[in-house]
Scaffold this motif. Structure first.
Motif, PDB file in Angstrom:
ATOM      1  N   GLN A 158       0.830  -1.214   0.000  1.00 12.85           N
ATOM      2  CA  GLN A 158       0.000   0.000   0.000  1.00 12.85           C
ATOM      3  C   GLN A 158       0.864   1.264   0.000  1.00 12.85           C
ATOM      4  OE1 GLN A 158      -3.403  -0.986  -0.922  1.00 12.85           O
ATOM      5  NE2 GLN A 158      -3.696   0.786   0.407  1.00 12.85           N
ATOM      6  N   ASP A 203      -5.731   2.175   3.077  1.00 14.34           N
ATOM      7  CA  ASP A 203      -6.877   2.248   2.175  1.00 14.34           C
ATOM      8  C   ASP A 203      -6.834   3.520   1.321  1.00 14.34           C
ATOM      9  OD1 ASP A 203      -9.422   2.067   0.980  1.00 14.34           O
ATOM     10  OD2 ASP A 203     -10.252   1.006   2.684  1.00 14.34           O
ATOM     11  N   THR A 254      -1.651   2.820  -2.248  1.00 13.83           N
ATOM     12  CA  THR A 254      -1.542   2.651  -3.704  1.00 13.83           C
ATOM     13  C   THR A 254      -2.803   2.050  -4.313  1.00 13.83           C
ATOM     14  OG1 THR A 254      -0.519   0.497  -3.365  1.00 13.83           O
ATOM     15  CG2 THR A 254       0.959   2.364  -3.666  1.00 13.83           C
ATOM     16  N   SER A 255      -3.587   1.315  -3.521  1.00 15.93           N
ATOM     17  CA  SER A 255      -4.797   0.688  -4.054  1.00 15.93           C
ATOM     18  C   SER A 255      -5.863   0.698  -2.965  1.00 15.93           C
ATOM     19  CB  SER A 255      -4.475  -0.747  -4.500  1.00 15.93           C
ATOM     20  OG  SER A 255      -5.598  -1.346  -5.111  1.00 15.93           O
ATOM     21  N   SER A 256      -6.825   1.602  -3.089  1.00 17.48           N
ATOM     22  CA  SER A 256      -7.879   1.713  -2.071  1.00 17.48           C
ATOM     23  C   SER A 256      -8.894   0.585  -2.252  1.00 17.48           C
ATOM     24  CB  SER A 256      -8.565   3.069  -2.188  1.00 17.48           C
ATOM     25  OG  SER A 256      -9.095   3.211  -3.495  1.00 17.48           O
ATOM     26  N   ALA A 264     -11.911  -1.448  -3.298  1.00 10.79           N
ATOM     27  CA  ALA A 264     -12.707  -1.319  -4.526  1.00 10.79           C
ATOM     28  C   ALA A 264     -14.128  -0.829  -4.251  1.00 10.79           C
ATOM     29  CB  ALA A 264     -12.729  -2.661  -5.263  1.00 10.79           C
ATOM     30  N   TRP A 265     -14.717  -1.236  -3.137  1.00  8.88           N
ATOM     31  CA  TRP A 265     -16.115  -0.859  -2.872  1.00  8.88           C
ATOM     32  C   TRP A 265     -16.296   0.657  -2.818  1.00  8.88           C
ATOM     33  CZ3 TRP A 265     -17.269   2.058   1.411  1.00  8.88           C
ATOM     34  CH2 TRP A 265     -16.373   2.009   2.493  1.00  8.88           C
ATOM     35  N   ALA A 289     -15.269   2.747  -4.847  1.00 14.75           N
ATOM     36  CA  ALA A 289     -15.610   3.208  -6.196  1.00 14.75           C
ATOM     37  C   ALA A 289     -16.878   2.538  -6.721  1.00 14.75           C
ATOM     38  CB  ALA A 289     -14.443   2.921  -7.146  1.00 14.75           C
ATOM     39  N   THR A 290     -17.065   1.250  -6.400  1.00 15.90           N
ATOM     40  CA  THR A 290     -18.158   0.511  -7.031  1.00 15.90           C
ATOM     41  C   THR A 290     -19.509   0.680  -6.320  1.00 15.90           C
ATOM     42  OG1 THR A 290     -17.477  -1.452  -5.773  1.00 15.90           O
ATOM     43  CG2 THR A 290     -16.695  -1.275  -8.042  1.00 15.90           C
ATOM     44  N   PHE A 291     -19.528   0.565  -5.004  1.00 17.24           N
ATOM     45  CA  PHE A 291     -20.821   0.526  -4.307  1.00 17.24           C
ATOM     46  C   PHE A 291     -21.639   1.813  -4.509  1.00 17.24           C
ATOM     47  CE2 PHE A 291     -23.677  -0.573  -0.674  1.00 17.24           C
ATOM     48  CZ  PHE A 291     -23.993  -1.850  -1.069  1.00 17.24           C
ATOM     49  N   GLN A 344     -21.932   3.435  -7.093  1.00 17.10           N
ATOM     50  CA  GLN A 344     -22.628   3.337  -8.385  1.00 17.10           C
ATOM     51  C   GLN A 344     -24.041   2.783  -8.190  1.00 17.10           C
ATOM     52  OE1 GLN A 344     -21.295   4.202 -11.463  1.00 17.10           O
ATOM     53  NE2 GLN A 344     -19.388   4.880 -10.517  1.00 17.10           N
ATOM     54  N   LYS A 361      -9.088  -5.694   6.547  1.00 17.04           N
ATOM     55  CA  LYS A 361      -8.899  -4.434   5.822  1.00 17.04           C
ATOM     56  C   LYS A 361      -9.565  -4.448   4.451  1.00 17.04           C
ATOM     57  CE  LYS A 361      -4.605  -3.653   8.253  1.00 17.04           C
ATOM     58  NZ  LYS A 361      -5.228  -2.811   9.286  1.00 17.04           N
ATOM     59  N   ARG A 362      -9.921  -5.610   3.997  1.00 16.24           N
ATOM     60  CA  ARG A 362     -10.645  -5.713   2.738  1.00 16.24           C
ATOM     61  C   ARG A 362     -11.885  -6.574   2.994  1.00 16.24           C
ATOM     62  NH1 ARG A 362      -7.891  -1.940   2.098  1.00 16.24           N
ATOM     63  NH2 ARG A 362      -6.592  -1.377   0.301  1.00 16.24           N
ATOM     64  N   LEU A 363     -12.264  -7.446   2.100  1.00 19.16           N
ATOM     65  CA  LEU A 363     -13.527  -8.165   2.263  1.00 19.16           C
ATOM     66  C   LEU A 363     -13.391  -9.468   3.042  1.00 19.16           C
ATOM     67  CD1 LEU A 363     -15.117  -7.527  -1.240  1.00 19.16           C
ATOM     68  CD2 LEU A 363     -15.324  -6.175   0.838  1.00 19.16           C
ATOM     69  N   CYS A 375     -20.750 -10.343   0.290  1.00 18.46           N
ATOM     70  CA  CYS A 375     -19.360  -9.901   0.107  1.00 18.46           C
ATOM     71  C   CYS A 375     -18.485 -10.524   1.194  1.00 18.46           C
ATOM     72  CB  CYS A 375     -19.226  -8.384   0.005  1.00 18.46           C
ATOM     73  SG  CYS A 375     -20.030  -7.440   1.291  1.00 18.46           S
ATOM     74  N   GLU A 398     -12.475   7.700 -12.088  1.00 20.21           N
ATOM     75  CA  GLU A 398     -12.001   6.962 -10.922  1.00 20.21           C
ATOM     76  C   GLU A 398     -11.715   5.487 -11.212  1.00 20.21           C
ATOM     77  OE1 GLU A 398     -14.848   6.695  -7.706  1.00 20.21           O
ATOM     78  OE2 GLU A 398     -16.528   6.776  -9.096  1.00 20.21           O
ATOM     79  N   PHE A 399     -12.162   5.009 -12.379  1.00 16.70           N
ATOM     80  CA  PHE A 399     -11.871   3.616 -12.740  1.00 16.70           C
ATOM     81  C   PHE A 399     -10.687   3.493 -13.711  1.00 16.70           C
ATOM     82  CE2 PHE A 399     -16.319   3.302 -11.318  1.00 16.70           C
ATOM     83  CZ  PHE A 399     -16.194   2.266 -10.414  1.00 16.70           C
ATOM     84  N   PHE A 457     -12.617 -12.006  -5.723  1.00 19.28           N
ATOM     85  CA  PHE A 457     -12.432 -11.569  -4.331  1.00 19.28           C
ATOM     86  C   PHE A 457     -10.935 -11.526  -3.983  1.00 19.28           C
ATOM     87  CE2 PHE A 457     -16.897 -13.136  -3.184  1.00 19.28           C
ATOM     88  CZ  PHE A 457     -17.367 -11.905  -2.749  1.00 19.28           C
ATOM     89  N   ASN A 491      -8.734  -8.230  -2.973  1.00 21.56           N
ATOM     90  CA  ASN A 491      -8.119  -8.133  -1.645  1.00 21.56           C
ATOM     91  C   ASN A 491      -6.614  -7.917  -1.739  1.00 21.56           C
ATOM     92  OD1 ASN A 491     -10.607  -8.577  -0.419  1.00 21.56           O
ATOM     93  ND2 ASN A 491     -10.289 -10.789  -0.229  1.00 21.56           N
ATOM     94  N   ARG A 517      -6.840  -4.426  -9.508  1.00 20.97           N
ATOM     95  CA  ARG A 517      -8.119  -3.923 -10.000  1.00 20.97           C
ATOM     96  C   ARG A 517      -8.738  -5.002 -10.870  1.00 20.97           C
ATOM     97  NH1 ARG A 517      -9.152  -0.808  -6.089  1.00 20.97           N
ATOM     98  NH2 ARG A 517      -8.149   1.230  -6.083  1.00 20.97           N
ATOM     99  N   SER A 521     -19.836  -6.424  -9.447  1.00 19.90           N
ATOM    100  CA  SER A 521     -20.038  -5.019  -9.816  1.00 19.90           C
ATOM    101  C   SER A 521     -20.243  -4.126  -8.599  1.00 19.90           C
ATOM    102  CB  SER A 521     -21.238  -4.895 -10.758  1.00 19.90           C
ATOM    103  OG  SER A 521     -22.455  -5.117 -10.059  1.00 19.90           O
ATOM    104  N   LEU A 522     -20.781  -4.693  -7.526  1.00 17.98           N
ATOM    105  CA  LEU A 522     -21.039  -3.886  -6.325  1.00 17.98           C
ATOM    106  C   LEU A 522     -19.831  -3.778  -5.409  1.00 17.98           C
ATOM    107  CD1 LEU A 522     -24.565  -5.243  -5.302  1.00 17.98           C
ATOM    108  CD2 LEU A 522     -24.044  -2.946  -6.164  1.00 17.98           C
ATOM    109  N   HIS A 523     -19.025  -4.842  -5.346  1.00 21.64           N
ATOM    110  CA  HIS A 523     -17.994  -4.906  -4.309  1.00 21.64           C
ATOM    111  C   HIS A 523     -16.567  -4.940  -4.834  1.00 21.64           C
ATOM    112  CE1 HIS A 523     -21.437  -5.766  -1.859  1.00 21.64           C
ATOM    113  NE2 HIS A 523     -21.636  -6.958  -2.377  1.00 21.64           N
TER     114      HIS A 523
END
Lengths: 229, 229, 229, 229
Positions: free
Chosen positions: B155, C88, C92-94, C96-97, C99-101, C103, C139-141, C170, D18-19, D177, D181, D185, D209-211
């Protein structure tokens, strides 16, 4: 009593005492590390020579034969790298030894061929019995990453490992650390590992004996196992 | 040229040559290992004494201060164990050192209190700056397992780590193996690690220098970084 | 016979048959996922709202109480992120949710405060008994990465896990995949998980029942355990 | 604008917004999952039939060809199990699907032969180009464990993955998943995955698509890549 070495000094331990979990043949696997042509060949183009390892080929074979007869599992681990080079010299981070080790031994002419999948360098020099298991895909120093060795050990119900092979001060020691961190009980037969030189071999065994597990002669280990099988 | 030690011998390398990836301060983090009261306290009930580590507290603090000024990240790693005991002495497989190390040093009276979460033994002895990161939850010898250190380094965009702290021949060496296997470039300042004794310290540094990365004086490392910041 | 749901259809299985390893209370731990304020608070600034989860707080508490009485271990997992942001949104990589959720649900105003270590959002809403274990640092899912949950389960001698909590589609589903891949037998009480919506809840339970393990009512699970304790 | 699907609804996103990190062909690899004979063969002895997967063989081949032409890496992942059986039916914990999936589809006669190393069932049905990489050794549902996929992706400098193949509601979803994690991306072309049935396919794509990342038509993805190569 069982004779072990602790930082080079002899100690006698009760095999039924606090080290009992290290000495149960029914839940032990021998993990034999990198005993393949790429390290052991006498060919001048040998890609990653570990010449001291040749001294222990016969000893390892004899140890494995006797262990199998007692029902102890034998797992042979070898390095293999994709032919594309992505795993090592063609990837974002090549193996560190390619830069560091030549500072000590000088240039290693065949190094680019090391462990290439399907090449003659990945052939085992030690005997592989039909009932043994093989773990290919070691790509750095540890036998555990990025391989499926931990997965395999769990599936076999193994809780204790005995490490032999090469080299004592890198791949064997690194694998001993990983195995112990993962909860396995670790033993190393001092007569069946070899390292960069004798001094580092002794130092690696000292570290294992102080922080990780049992260092003892392979005959001593077989004797304990015989008493329990 | 930069002065490094290879298996104890001095070598001069070009810092812009094949070791350039080891020496980029912008992508380097210092990982300082186990400089907490549980190892360093002079209290007789200190649960896991590493007395040689006390010699390097001031040196580490000075090194970290200068590194921070150059923008190098500092991460402090410490052991913590759940108070229930499940992580270690109350679990299915306790830390191996609890059985092995006393074979060399004799009984360790306070060992049961080692690294217990929330106890005074987990307090850092070295300085922790507000911008530093902390990784708790080291439970065995490696700084990487079962912690989130690799996750944190990814990170932070880190590709190179400098390890200082204790002990050279177990936790530092084990972490150096893991970091290198994971693709990080590893350096160790020889003046800022201490081990079980001087012989094993030297051996651990030899192993790192042969198989993993750069062993050099912290002043030498700072000089390279100064030239690049 | 024990009533389970397979892709939504009822089936009766023999609890002593091929699913016996799923149903041994002595080697089972309940892993309760993310039942904390950051998901369940009714406060409009709740950083990552999972409002359907509030429906199961009482049911989970009752289930855990009865399970503890039968000797089944309870482990509470929660997300925690370093205050620096490195884990997060500052890394370098926050996640994903982030950006996606939105939507699907629109902007989430408090999201930047999600799971910050030491904040009120990390407080558990469900009851935590003194003998329970806590795993922080999700920290992630997945509940398994980058946490020490697998390490803890191994240390506890656990071979079977029961997952409850949020969200079914999830974090619960991801943790079910990971647990099964790692060799644990997985069960999910269908009445004690909640998801994004009812359709995805049902789909997640279908997937678990087809590929991973047992989906059944918590009362059914308790009945089997009662018969074996 | 780029058309994506969010929980089944169409949305238009700015590919430079953002994507953007999801859509960089230079740092993307396609990970094609389990498109081998063991799932796709029409032979009645097919050990683990996923018949819906046959519909996408041609589409995947065409997608990979166009992607390669744009410089996007293609990695084929396949399940392989040791012939000894230790990895699965002969080990301490066999694959869960062997017990669960027949509850839905009835007995699977050839299941014992699934993915055996060296057998015809491990042959890829989709095209493998000389420049592609192969990851063998998937043994459970994820493409990441216990394989070296993460290691390979790091070595290739990949930060974004596109998953195609089978099955949408187990191995593809599980790998999505894991990839997310681990910081990658994730995108999934909705026309190039198939699942247990249409309902679970749709549900898996909704969850992704959501998570986790972008769900979009493969043609849409190629169009974005074309604009950037």
């Amino acid at each position: 009593m069982t004779r072990i070495f602790v930082h080079g000094a002899e100690r006698d331990i009760d095999p039924d005492g606090e080290f009992a979990a290290w000495l149960d043949p029914a839940r032990t696997a021998i993990v034999s590390i990198d005993m393949h042509e790429g390290h052991l060949s006498e060919d001048p183009s040998c890609p990653c020579p570990a010449p001291r390892g040749r001294e222990i080929v016969d000893g390892i074979d004899a140890f494995h034969r006797e262990a199998r007869a007692l029902g102890v599992r034998v797992i042979h681990v070898r390095s293999t790298l994709r032919a594309s080079g992505a795993d090592d010299i063609g990837g974002t981070s090549s193996s560190a030894w390619r830069a560091t080790f030549p500072q000590h031994v000088g240039p290693i002419p065949g190094a680019a061929d090391h462990a290439i999948e399907g090449s003659r360098w990945t052939a085992f020099v030690t005997e592989v019995a039909p009932e043994d298991e093989i773990v290919s895909g070691k790509k750095r120093l540890s036998a555990f990453y990025p391989t499926d060795l931990d997965f395999l050990l769990r599936q076999l119900g193994i809780t204790s490992v005995v490490l032999d092979g090469i080299m004592a001060d890198c791949c064997v020691l690194n694998s001993a650390f990983d195995a112990s961190n993962l909860g396995y009980r670790v033993s190393v037969p001092s007569d069946l590992v070899r390292g960069t030189d004798e001094a580092l071999e002794r130092a690696a065994l000292s570290m294992i004996s102080l922080h990780l597990g049992l260092v003892l002669d392979s005959a001593e280990l077989l004797e304990v196992w015989h008493g329990r099988s």
